[in-house]
Each structure stands twice: as structure tokens, then as C-alpha cells.
Design an enzyme around this catalytic site. Structure first.
Site, PDB file in Angstrom:
ATOM      1  CG  ASP A  95      -1.161   4.695  -3.211  1.00 16.32           C
ATOM      2  OD1 ASP A  95      -1.820   3.952  -1.489  1.00 16.32           O
ATOM      3  OD2 ASP A  95      -0.681   3.444  -4.208  1.00 16.32           O
ATOM      4  CG  HIS A  96      -4.609   1.494  -1.517  1.00 16.88           C
ATOM      5  ND1 HIS A  96      -3.298   1.706  -2.509  1.00 16.88           N
ATOM      6  CD2 HIS A  96      -4.815   0.573  -2.098  1.00 16.88           C
ATOM      7  CE1 HIS A  96      -3.176   1.056  -3.100  1.00 16.88           C
ATOM      8  NE2 HIS A  96      -3.636   0.591  -3.298  1.00 16.88           N
ATOM      9  CG  ASP A 160      -1.306  -3.043  -4.140  1.00  9.59           C
ATOM     10  OD1 ASP A 160      -1.258  -1.922  -3.504  1.00  9.59           O
ATOM     11  OD2 ASP A 160      -0.810  -3.147  -5.398  1.00  9.59           O
ATOM     12  NE  ARG A 448      -7.242  -7.914  -7.785  1.00  8.98           N
ATOM     13  CZ  ARG A 448      -6.144  -7.494  -6.840  1.00  8.98           C
ATOM     14  NH1 ARG A 448      -6.436  -6.795  -6.788  1.00  8.98           N
ATOM     15  NH2 ARG A 448      -4.801  -8.012  -6.914  1.00  8.98           N
ATOM     16  CB  SER A 643      -6.182  -7.374  -2.181  1.00 14.29           C
ATOM     17  OG  SER A 643      -5.056  -6.946  -1.014  1.00 14.29           O
ATOM     18  NE  ARG A 645      -7.386  -5.651   0.941  1.00 13.24           N
ATOM     19  CZ  ARG A 645      -8.582  -5.484  -0.095  1.00 13.24           C
ATOM     20  NH1 ARG A 645      -9.729  -6.156   0.224  1.00 13.24           N
ATOM     21  NH2 ARG A 645      -8.628  -5.056  -1.763  1.00 13.24           N
TER      22      ARG A 645
HETATM   23  C1  MIC Z   1      -6.366  -3.390  -4.407  1.00  7.36           C
HETATM   24  O1  MIC Z   1      -6.255  -3.680  -5.535  1.00  7.36           O
HETATM   25  O2  MIC Z   1      -7.156  -4.619  -3.788  1.00  7.36           O
HETATM   26  C2  MIC Z   1      -5.403  -2.457  -3.677  1.00  7.36           C
HETATM   27  C3  MIC Z   1      -6.401  -2.342  -2.762  1.00  7.36           C
HETATM   28  O3  MIC Z   1      -4.337  -2.362  -4.618  1.00  7.36           O
HETATM   29  C4  MIC Z   1      -4.688  -4.379  -2.677  1.00  7.36           C
HETATM   30  C5  MIC Z   1      -3.885  -3.974  -1.632  1.00  7.36           C
HETATM   31  C6  MIC Z   1      -4.569  -3.771  -0.368  1.00  7.36           C
HETATM   32  O4  MIC Z   1      -5.693  -3.972  -0.152  1.00  7.36           O
HETATM   33  O5  MIC Z   1      -4.413  -2.911   0.512  1.00  7.36           O
HETATM   34  C7  MIC Z   1      -4.029  -4.905  -3.643  1.00  7.36           C
HETATM   35  O6  MIC Z   1      -4.136  -5.439  -5.052  1.00  7.36           O
HETATM   36  O7  MIC Z   1      -2.393  -6.090  -2.951  1.00  7.36           O
HETATM   37 FE1  SF4 Z   2      -4.518   1.166  -6.718  1.00  3.74          FE
HETATM   38 FE2  SF4 Z   2      -5.093  -1.352  -6.349  1.00  3.74          FE
HETATM   39 FE3  SF4 Z   2      -6.840   0.172  -7.464  1.00  3.74          FE
HETATM   40 FE4  SF4 Z   2      -3.911   0.218  -8.119  1.00  3.74          FE
HETATM   41  S1  SF4 Z   2      -5.196  -1.842  -8.552  1.00  3.74           S
HETATM   42  S2  SF4 Z   2      -5.534   1.878  -8.349  1.00  3.74           S
HETATM   43  S3  SF4 Z   2      -2.917  -0.118  -6.312  1.00  3.74           S
HETATM   44  S4  SF4 Z   2      -6.510   0.057  -5.435  1.00  3.74           S
END
Ligand code: MIC
Ligand code: SF4
Length: 757
Positions: A95-96, A160, A448, A643, A645
Site C-alpha cells: 500500500d505504501h 506500522d 498526520r 512512524s 519505521r
Molecule cells: C506513517 O503513517 O507514517 C506510515 C508511513 O504508515 C508509517 C510506516 C512507515 O514509515 O513505513 C507508520 O505509521 O508506522
Molecule cells: Fe498509509 Fe500510514 Fe497514511 Fe495510513 S497513516 S494511509 S498507513 S501512510
């Protein structure tokens, strides 16, 4: 059947006796979170009384979910663990990595080309290790988990931070780094400091323009981005019961923005309905049979302040819509005060884009309510003043939104439907005609809004609101617009007011059947080779990190003293860099490039003490690593917020950063650093942050006696030869100290696995 009925059935069959055992041991009323956590202690027969917020406990979650941007590193680590298959049911979601540019069809096609080798790697690893694989276009991890896997009373972890979304179905669902996932995949206990519990009673009922999103927008303001740290937020009350299951999921999803470990709702009718509507009636029946174990005990509700570590009450009947932002999700403004705030703070009024959808707000309820606003606007001869985009959370949702005419309504106001993926929410967005420095405002229903997150432009003011408010604001084109009180001028020059949104919790014609994009693992049937192309820029096998040499860290040059907010987006940016999530060497080139250098207020420009010139962070870190000294990083509060990550932790380890010393850490990031073998330290006295100078050499002593609860000592040698000394704390327990000594937590798994073979 995609979900693992056998596992769920066996969980419920044992639940009664587990709860009985817990009651015998603890002899006191239990909150819902405690019931679920204690019934997942690893191994199950070790229930003991624990102090919330203090004791570490090993858990055995029921399942693991991973998304493509984090799964690559998690799987690369799991490959080093030397296991045949995963110990619990697991899924991977693509998805990302899909870039939102020209609409779903074209974008998916180019993602298939650009990310081919990553998808092949993930799909082949899923086959080898017996993991369910969700192809690109199937949807966003949290929406798919809610639609297919989550169940009341269960416990899962996901790589995540918005994994807590599944709390909308009464599940303890926690966001973790890939190394934590590897523990569970390898069948080891997964360690967590037993969380404290915040009780939130919802009274009254939502009405008009207010929605579930506004509850969490308000709570984010109350708790701030770190107020939930180390806590589970447990919701109950008649207000909670009046919310849809997907509304509950939205609240749990965005609870991550308070730093909470996760959030959860009691099992109720909305969950039964959602489970049945999504083809899981048998799960709903099992949950119903166990209903008394799927909420807190009566005594807790009768006197919540006594049983929760913190207690809050919110009356939904009085709740206004909120708009949060810019630049942080906890700057919460009730819509009635927005105009004042916008003018006072000189936030750009004109809204360029309104974006709805994402994993946070993609439910049928969300889409139908936003569509009702559009329908009303069209009937009143209004047009949208801002651009408008939609990111459906899953193919299931996209299909019914199309079938029921909602997407057509959005298109009528110029709306563009992107792929069922993260897209703009994570910076995977090519904005049309956008100049990368232009001051501008956008508003979205994601979770976010850190600087540069959506479109890499530091001058984009991003605000967060419910889908219906985003839609109303996109129609008006103005951040100051309040649909409850204000009017808009229509094509006939008349002032008209938008009607209140209307929507349905669940599709009246059902979810229908859809090619979900699920690939069942073919474990045991193929050759099961994991595919990594030679010379790949995107994937790289890992080599184990070195063990600690038993010596104190002496004379570490300061790499960077980060100033102010330093989220995982600052430490390891997403967007462009997502493509290197499976290649540690390449992604390390983004280490801390978004963090502000305390000494010159610039990003990615720090003093290299070896050359005496200002250079980029990754380059300087490499120079220190290669000179054999390594380095140290300093920062302020809630360091690593955001995140899950773990690249944000693996990169410093790879670049020779020995320690990170900050005022406080965000939970997931701190664990990620510990697991990768980077020493995590906090100032005993926060003012000592001010003592650190740009050309300092730093000693960390006391490591030979490194033990739980015992502070370490920092000595700074300034460039003029003067020295300063102070104590620093750490939160390591004895087993985490072993991770540090072994060089990483994974090194311990690897060794124990070798012994067993
Ligand atoms: C996000 O919302 O910041 C993400 C991208 O989903 C991250 C995961 C990532 O950095 O791959 C998260 O929330 O953990
Ligand atoms: Fe994707 Fe993270 Fe955004 Fe949800 S908050 S849509 S998992 S990047």
C-alpha cells in the site's frame, strides 16, 4: 476464507479458563485491556501481578501484519533468524509504495513497473514463509485488517504505527518495528512495558456535522502528541456504544498521534454488525458468547477514576467539529474558533486541495457522509473551489462507493480518485503544478500533518479534519469556512447554506463480492526461492551488526544536536526515500536530513569535526564511522515521534552512531533503537541538553556495570579543553541490556536458533 478461523476459535475456547485463572491470581476487578493483555501472556501459564507502566511482560500476540514499506526490512531480518515459517498467522500489504499522480488505474500500473522487484521479493517471501500477501491495489493495511482479520479480544502487532486501528473491533493492536515483529514471527515472546490505562467515557451522542474523527481530534489536543505515551486508551460509555465500528476504528487509528500504545473499545452491537457485514458472522457469534470477557468489569465502570491511571469524560452531544494543525496533529481548534485562529496566526486562508480517505477515514460511513455534502452542494448549484481527491482504503470500499454512486458525485465536483493506497498521506503524491516552496494550505482527513509529510514542501500548511468537514472546506475553498454558520454564494449569486451530512454506517446492499487482491501462500508447493535481483538498488541482504566490545564509549564526536520536533519523518524521510526501504546502505543516505541543527538552524548541514567544514549528516556520520570513532546524537522531547519505521534506528546503527541522548523518546522509536543495538539515553536534568556544544567529544562511562535502573555518566570535552559531567538515565531492563551487548536483539535470536539446530 481469508481469516484464520481455527486460531480465533481456539482463542475463544480458552478465554473462559484464562480469565478465571487471571481472576484467581489478581483478585480484583479488571479493565478490558488487562483482560486481553493477561490472556496473551507468553507462555500463558505465567500470569502474575504486574505494576502498570513499570514491569516488562512478554506477550504472545495472535497475529502480525506488515505493510510493504516496513515488511521489506522485517522480512530481511526474519531471513537471518533461520526459521522455516512464521509462528503466527501473518499478512503483508502493498500500500505504501504506490505514487498518487494520475488516478487509480494509471498509478497502479506504474507502481507495478517501478516496484516490480520489491513486490516480487515480498510475494516470494510470503510464499516461502506462509504469509498472506495483499497485492498492490488491494487496499491499505489497516482497512484490510479491519475488514478481514481483526476480532474482539484478540491481540496483534503490526509494523506500522496505525495498527491500533483494529481497536475499533475490540482488539489490542500495537504498532511496532520490524525487529519486534521478527520476535513474534520466530515464536519468541514479544516484550512490552505493561501499559498504563487511560479510561475515556463517552457520554451523549454525536449529531450534525460532528463525527467520530472529531472525538480523536479533540483528544489529541487534550493529551498532546506525547500524553498517551506508555498508555492504552480504553473507551466506554453510552456514547461509545452509539458509534459505528468504523468510527471507533478511526478513533483508535489516530490515537497513535497521542503516542498511545493503542486504543480499544468494548465489544458491542456495532462490532457484531460489522463482523457480519464483512462475512464473519461466525466470529461475531463467538464474540457474543464471550461478551462478558470483552468489556471491563462492572466495578471499573462504576468507579473509573479508581481503576484507570487517568480518567477523562467527553460529552458527544456538546462536541463541535475540530480542525487540527498546521504541522502537528495536536493543535486542535474547534471549528467555531477557527476563523480567529487563522487570522491571528496568519495561516494561508485559501485552501488548494482537500483530500479524503486513507486508512483513518475510509469507511462507508465516511464516504457516504462526505458524498451527501457533495450531493447537497450540487443541488444548490455550488462548485468546489479547491482541488479534491479521494484515497479509498480498500478495493472493497472503492467498489461499493462506485456502486452506490458516491465516487460519481465526487467526480462531478472535479474529484480525482486515487489508488486504494496511502498516496498523499505518506508523501507519495506528485502535486500538479506545485512549486515546492510555495506557501499554501491543504486539508485532509488523514492522521498526520508534520512538515513536508504530504508533498515535501516545507511551506505547505496541512490541516486535519473529518471527511465531511474537508469536503465542505474544499467546496468553499477557505480555511475559515464553518458550514454550521456560514453560507456560500452559488452559481445564481445566491447565498446558500450546506445541509448537515447524512450517511449510513454500513452499505444497505452489503459489501458484495470482490476480487480482493489477496494471494494465498503456496507454501510447500514451489521451489520457494526468495527473489532478490543481483546488484539491486532497492533490496540488500543484511549483515549482522557487531557485538559490543565491552568498553566504555570514549571521545565520540557529536554528530548532530537536533533542535525542536524531531519525528521519524525528520530522521528517515518517507516520500522519495520509500524506494530504499529494503536497502539499508542506500536509505542511510537520508539519515537525519530533515532534522534541524541546533547550532545553525539549518537542515542537513552540520560540522564535520574531522574536516572542519559543514557537510551533510549522512556523510559526516560515515566519516566518523570510518575513522573508527563512531558518534553520538542529541535531541529534545518525544524524539522519534510518529512512524514505526525501524530504518530510523537501523540507519544510525549502520552509520556508526553509538548512542542517542534526548530529553524523552517516543515508545516505538526507543524500542527500535534498543533492538538494533544503539544506546538510548535520557537526560536526568533536561537543562544538560544546553551544555552540549557543536565540537564536543563525548564519553559515556559506566557501561561495564550497565544494569537496569542504574544511571550512566556523560563527560563532555569542549573544544577549548574544558569538561562537564552529568548523569543520564536509561530504561533498559536486563534482557534489553543483552540486546545491547549482543549488538542487536536479532543476534540473540540468530544464536539461539543455531544452538537449537
Ligand atoms: C506513517 O503513517 O507514517 C506510515 C508511513 O504508515 C508509517 C510506516 C512507515 O514509515 O513505513 C507508520 O505509521 O508506522
Ligand atoms: Fe498509509 Fe500510514 Fe497514511 Fe495510513 S497513516 S494511509 S498507513 S501512510
Amino acid at each position: 476464507m481469508i481469516f484464520d478461523f481455527e486460531m480465533i476459535d481456539s482463542f475463544y475456547r480458552q478465554l473462559d479458563s484464562r480469565i478465571l485463572e487471571i481472576r484467581k491470581k489478581l483478585k480484583r476487578p479488571l479493565t478490558l485491556s488487562e483482560k486481553i493483555l493477561f490472556s496473551h501472556v507468553y507462555p500463558q501459564n505465567q500470569t502474575r501481578s504486574v505494576s502498570r507502566g513499570i514491569d516488562y511482560v512478554d506477550f504472545m500476540p495472535d497475529r502480525v501484519a506488515m505493510q510493504d514499506a516496513t515488511a521489506q526490512m522485517a522480512i530481511l531480518q526474519f531471513m537471518m533468524a533461520g526459521k522455516e515459517t512464521t509462528a503466527v498467522p501473518t499478512s503483508v500489504h502493498c500500500d505504501h509504495l504506490i505514487l498518487a499522480h494520475s488516478g487509480a488505474v494509471a498509478d497502479l500500473k506504474s507502481a507495478g513497473i517501478v516496484n516490480k522487484e520489491v513486490y516480487e521479493f515480498l510475494s516470494s517471501a510470503c510464499n516461502k514463509y506462509d504469509i498472506g500477501f495483499w497485492k498492490p491495489g488491494a487496499g491499505i493495511i489497516h482497512q484490510i485488517v479491519l475488514e478481514n482479520y481483526a476480532f474482539p479480544g484478540g491481540m496483534m502487532i503490526g509494523t506500522d504505527s496505525h495498527t491500533p486501528n483494529a481497536g475499533g473491533l475490540g482488539m489490542i493492536a500495537i504498532g511496532v518495528g520490524g525487529a519486534d515483529a521478527v520476535d513474534v514471527l520466530a515464536g519468541m515472546g514479544w516484550e512490552l512495558k505493561f501499559p498504563k490505562i487511560i479510561g475515556i467515557k463517552l457520554t451523549g451522542k454525536l449529531s450534525g456535522w460532528s463525527s467520530a474523527k472529531d472525538i480523536i481530534l479533540k483528544i489529541s489536543g487534550l493529551l498532546t502528541v506525547k500524553g498517551g505515551t506508555g498508555n492504552i486508551i480504553e473507551y466506554f460509555g453510552e456514547g461509545a456504544e452509539s458509534l459505528s465500528c468504523t468510527g471507533k476504528a478511526t478513533i483508535c487509528n489516530m490515537g497513535a498521534e497521542t503516542g498511545a500504545t493503542c486504543s480499544i473499545f468494548d465489544f458491542d452491537n456495532s462490532m457484531t454488525e460489522y463482523l457480519s457485514a464483512t462475512g464473519r458472522k461466525e466470529v461475531a457469534d463467538l464474540a457474543l458468547k464471550n461478551k462478558n470477557h470483552l468489556s471491563a468489569d462492572g466495578e471499573v465502570y462504576a468507579d473509573p477514576a479508581k481503576y484507570y491511571d487517568q480518567y477523562i469524560e467527553i460529552n458527544l452531544s456538546e462536541l463541535e467539529p475540530y480542525i487540527n494543525g498546521p504541522y502537528t496533529p495536536d493543535l486542535a481548534t474547534p471549528i467555531s474558533q477557527m476563523k480567529n485562529e487563522v487570522l491571528k496566526n496568519k495561516w494561508p486562508i485559501e485552501v488548494e486541495v482537500g483530500l479524503i480517505g486513507s486508512c483513518t477515514n475510509s469507511s462507508y460511513e465516511d464516504i457516504s457522509r462526505a458524498a451527501s455534502v457533495v450531493k447537497d452542494a450540487l443541488s444548490k448549484k455550488l462548485v468546489a473551489k479547491s482541488e479534491f481527491t479521494i484515497n479509498p482504503g480498500s478495493e472493497q470500499i472503492r467498489l461499493i462507493a462506485e456502486r452506490d454512486g458516491f465516487l460519481e458525485l465526487f467526480r462531478k465536483i472535479g474529484g480525482e480518485v486515487f489508488a486504494n493506497a496511502c498516496g498523499p498521506c505518506i508523501g507519495q503524491w506528485t502535486r500538479k503544478d506545485s512549486d515546492n516552496n510555495k506557501i499554501n494550505t491543504i486539508i485532509h482527513s488523514f492522521n498526520r500533518n508534520f512538515a513536508k509529510r504530504n508533498d515535501a514542501n516545507p511551506n505547505t500548511y496541512a490541516f486535519v479534519a473529518s471527511p465531511e468537514i474537508v469536503t465542505a472546506i474544499a467546496l468553499s475553498g477557505q480555511l475559515t469556512f464553518n458550514p454550521i454558520t456560514d453560507t456560500l454564494i452559488n452559481a445564481d449569486g445566491k447565498a446558500v447554506q450546506l445541509s448537515e451530512p447524512e450517511g449510513l454506517n454500513l452499505p444497505p446492499d452489503g459489501f458484495g463480492s470482490v476480487d480482493s487482491g489477496y494471494q494465498k501462500p503456496v507454501h510447500g508447493q514451489n521451489g520457494e526461492e526468495i527473489i532478490i535481483a543481483t546488484g539491486s538498488e532497492r533490496l540488500q541482504l543484511l549483515s549482522p551488526f557487531k557485538e559490543w566490545d565491552g568498553e566504555d564509549f570514549l571521545s565520540l564526536p557529536l554528530l548532530i544536536k537536533a533542535k525542536g520536533k524531531c519525528t521519524t519523518d525528520h530522521i528517515s524521510m518517507a516520500g522519495f526515500w520509500l524506494k530504499y526501504r529494503g536497502h539499508l546502505e542506500n536509505i542511510s543516505e537520508n539519515y537525519m536530513i530533515g532534522a534541524v541543527n541546533y547550532f545553525n538552524d539549518k537542515t542537513n548541514s552540520i560540522l564535520n569535526q574531522l574536516s572542519g567544514s559543514y557537510e551533510t549528516v549522512p556523510r559526516t556520520a560515515r566519516a566518523y564511522r570510518d575513522s573508527g570513532s563512531g558518534s553520538i546524537v542529541a535531541g529534545e522531547e518525544n524524539f522519534g515521534e510518529g512512524s514505526s519505521r525501524e530504518h530510523a534506528a537501523m540507519e544510525p546503527r549502520y552509520l556508526g552512531v553509538k548512542a542517542v541522548l534526548v530529553k524523552s523518546f517516543a515508545r516505538i522509536h526507543e524500542t527500535n533503537l534498543k533492538k538494533q543495538g544503539v544506546l538510548t539515553l535520557t537526560f536526568q536534568n533536561e537543562d544538560d541538553y544546553n551544555k552540549i556544544e557543536e565540537s564536543d567529544k563525548v564519553d559515556i562511562t559506566g557501561l561495564s556495570g550497565f544494569s537496569a535502573g542504574k544511571p550512566l555518566t556523560i563527560s563532555l570535552t569542549h573544544s577549548n579543553g574544558t569538561k562537564e559531567k552529568f548523569q543520564v538515565n536509561h530504561s533498559y531492563n536486563e534482557s534489553q541490556i543483552e540486546w545491547f551487548k549482543a549488538g542487536s536483539a536479532l543476534n540473540i535470536i540468530r544464536k539461539s536458533n543455531k544452538k537449537n539446530v
